[in-house]
Design a protein around this motif. Structure first.
Motif, short mmCIF file in Angstrom:
data_model
loop_
_atom_site.label_atom_id
_atom_site.label_comp_id
_atom_site.label_asym_id
_atom_site.label_seq_id
_atom_site.Cartn_x
_atom_site.Cartn_y
_atom_site.Cartn_z
N UNK A 78 0.84 -1.20 0.00
CA UNK A 78 0.00 0.00 0.00
C UNK A 78 0.88 1.26 0.00
N UNK A 79 1.92 1.23 0.84
CA UNK A 79 2.80 2.39 0.94
C UNK A 79 3.46 2.68 -0.41
N UNK A 80 3.98 1.64 -1.05
CA UNK A 80 4.66 1.84 -2.34
C UNK A 80 3.68 2.35 -3.39
N UNK A 81 2.48 1.77 -3.41
CA UNK A 81 1.47 2.15 -4.40
C UNK A 81 1.08 3.63 -4.25
N UNK A 82 0.91 4.06 -3.01
CA UNK A 82 0.54 5.46 -2.76
C UNK A 82 1.64 6.40 -3.27
N UNK A 109 1.95 6.44 -7.25
CA UNK A 109 0.88 7.17 -7.94
C UNK A 109 0.62 8.56 -7.34
N UNK A 110 1.46 8.94 -6.39
CA UNK A 110 1.33 10.26 -5.74
C UNK A 110 -0.13 10.48 -5.30
N UNK A 111 -0.68 9.44 -4.66
CA UNK A 111 -2.13 9.42 -4.42
C UNK A 111 -2.62 10.49 -3.46
N UNK A 112 -1.82 10.78 -2.42
CA UNK A 112 -2.32 11.75 -1.45
C UNK A 112 -2.36 13.16 -2.05
N UNK A 113 -1.34 13.51 -2.81
CA UNK A 113 -1.32 14.84 -3.43
C UNK A 113 -2.43 14.96 -4.47
N UNK A 114 -2.61 13.90 -5.28
CA UNK A 114 -3.65 13.94 -6.32
C UNK A 114 -5.03 14.10 -5.68
N UNK A 115 -5.25 13.39 -4.58
CA UNK A 115 -6.55 13.48 -3.90
C UNK A 115 -6.77 14.90 -3.37
N UNK A 116 -5.75 15.46 -2.75
CA UNK A 116 -5.91 16.83 -2.22
C UNK A 116 -6.18 17.83 -3.34
#
Ligand SMILES: C[S@@+](CC[C@H](N)C(=O)[O-])C[C@H]1O[C@@H](n2cnc3c(N)ncnc32)[C@H](O)[C@@H]1O
Length: 308
Positions: A208-212, A215-222
């Motif tokens: 999960x950590x690597x995937x986030x 894909x820069x998931x936290x920044x994209x979500x914000x």
């Protein structure tokens, strides 16, 4: 129209479908966005309810785009883009403002179940994990190139891995001998760090950590959430489903305060500025029935807000 629309596809079984549709409160002539098309489970049902309205569905994955071809009709536009570009893409399509937006975050079952995509601990395959196959970095790039201090931060923050520092140092040592390119090689390199009897949970946290990070998931979500205040018309619905606590916290804070950290903004007179009215003090969760049929629904948290 419904006979030709997929509901429960082999690609992905949609989570809390009825709850999401109710939350969106769709108008047949309204304009809607699904920022995470995946297998189109939610999009297909949204489309069913539209007559003169229109649905714009985003996904950054080419496989999702191919799936979307099945829904071709005048009321539907697929946008192959990252949802962090929400405002500009909708503006470019002449689609502003919208009456409702759905986000069903994370990866699809299709992505997860395709060994070559590298998302799942169940298979051996390349350490990839990109949702957008043209994305700038793979999980292998991170494992091999990031300084140990950054690996430590990622495993701790995004995976809540308890021995994140030990794991980071172990990988930094292992990669000196030989680059780590596959899931099998990664598992072997981290063998000594895995708690006995809890290997699967541990691997899931690391992945999960690597995937986030990939894909820069936290920044994209914000970035996407911040733009929802601009793209939704007053009275428009914001409906977001997340699958881990970091995402859910961002969604919860944003809906309640219009920002991710700290207190809501106040004007000169001390009035709190609230861009949204929250309809879900507590998140909606999937029924026991649904969880029994679809284990992915277990961690889903659905939050709903109305744009002021
Ligand atoms: C959980 S699946 C959506 C499933 C869909 N609701 C269904 O029922 O078929 C999430 C999808 O969102 C896409 N996605 C995730 N983050 C994205 C982003 N930042 N921009 C565009 N697409 C994204 C993924 O590629 C994946 O296909």
């Amino acid at each position: 129209m419904s006979a030709e629309l997929p509901n429960d596809t082999a690609y992905h079984r949609p989570v809390m479908l009825a709850e999401c549709l109710e939350a969106l409160d769709l108008r047949p002539d309204g304009r809607y966005v699904d920022v995470t098309f995946g297998g189109g489970g939610h999009s297909a049902r949204m489309l069913e309810r539209l007559t003169t309205g229109h649905l714009y569905s985003f996904d950054q994955d080419a496989d999702a785009e191919a799936e979307a071809a099945q829904l071709a009709r005048p009321q539907f536009t697929f946008i192959r883009a990252n949802f962090r570009d929400l405002h500009d893409e909708l503006a470019w399509h002449g689609a502003l403002p919208v009456d409702g937006l759905l986000a069903d975050l994370g990866v699809s079952s299709h992505q997860f179940d395709t060994p070559e995509r590298g998302f799942s601990t169940r298979f051996d395959g390349p350490l990839d994990m990109r949702m957008d196959p043209a994305g700038p970095r793979t999980a292998a790039d991170i494992v091999n190139d990031y300084p140990a201090a950054d690996l430590h931060r990622i495993f701790g923050m995004y995976g809540e891995v308890t021995n994140a520092r030990t794991l980071a140092n172990t990988l930094a040592t292992a990669r000196r001998g030989q680059n780590i390119q596959t899931i099998g090689e990664l598992k072997k390199a981290m063998q000594s760090c895995m708690p006995r009897g809890k290997e699967n949970k541990y691997l899931a946290q690391v992945f999960q950590a690597l995937r986030i990070e990939v894909n820069d998931e936290m920044a994209a979500l914000q970035q996407m959430l911040e733009q929802t205040a601009q793209v939704l018309r007053p009275g428009g619905r914001l409906v977001v489903m997340s699958y881990h606590s970091l995402e859910d916290r961002l969604v919860k804070n944003f809906m309640a305060k219009g920002k991710f950290f700290g207190e809501a903004e106040k004007d000169l007179f001390g009035h709190t500025h609230q861009p949204f009215d929250v309809l879900t003090r507590k998140p909606v969760e999937a029924s026991a029935n649904e969880v029994a049929l679809n284990s992915r629904a277990r961690s889903a948290k659905l939050r709903i807000a109305i744009k002021n």
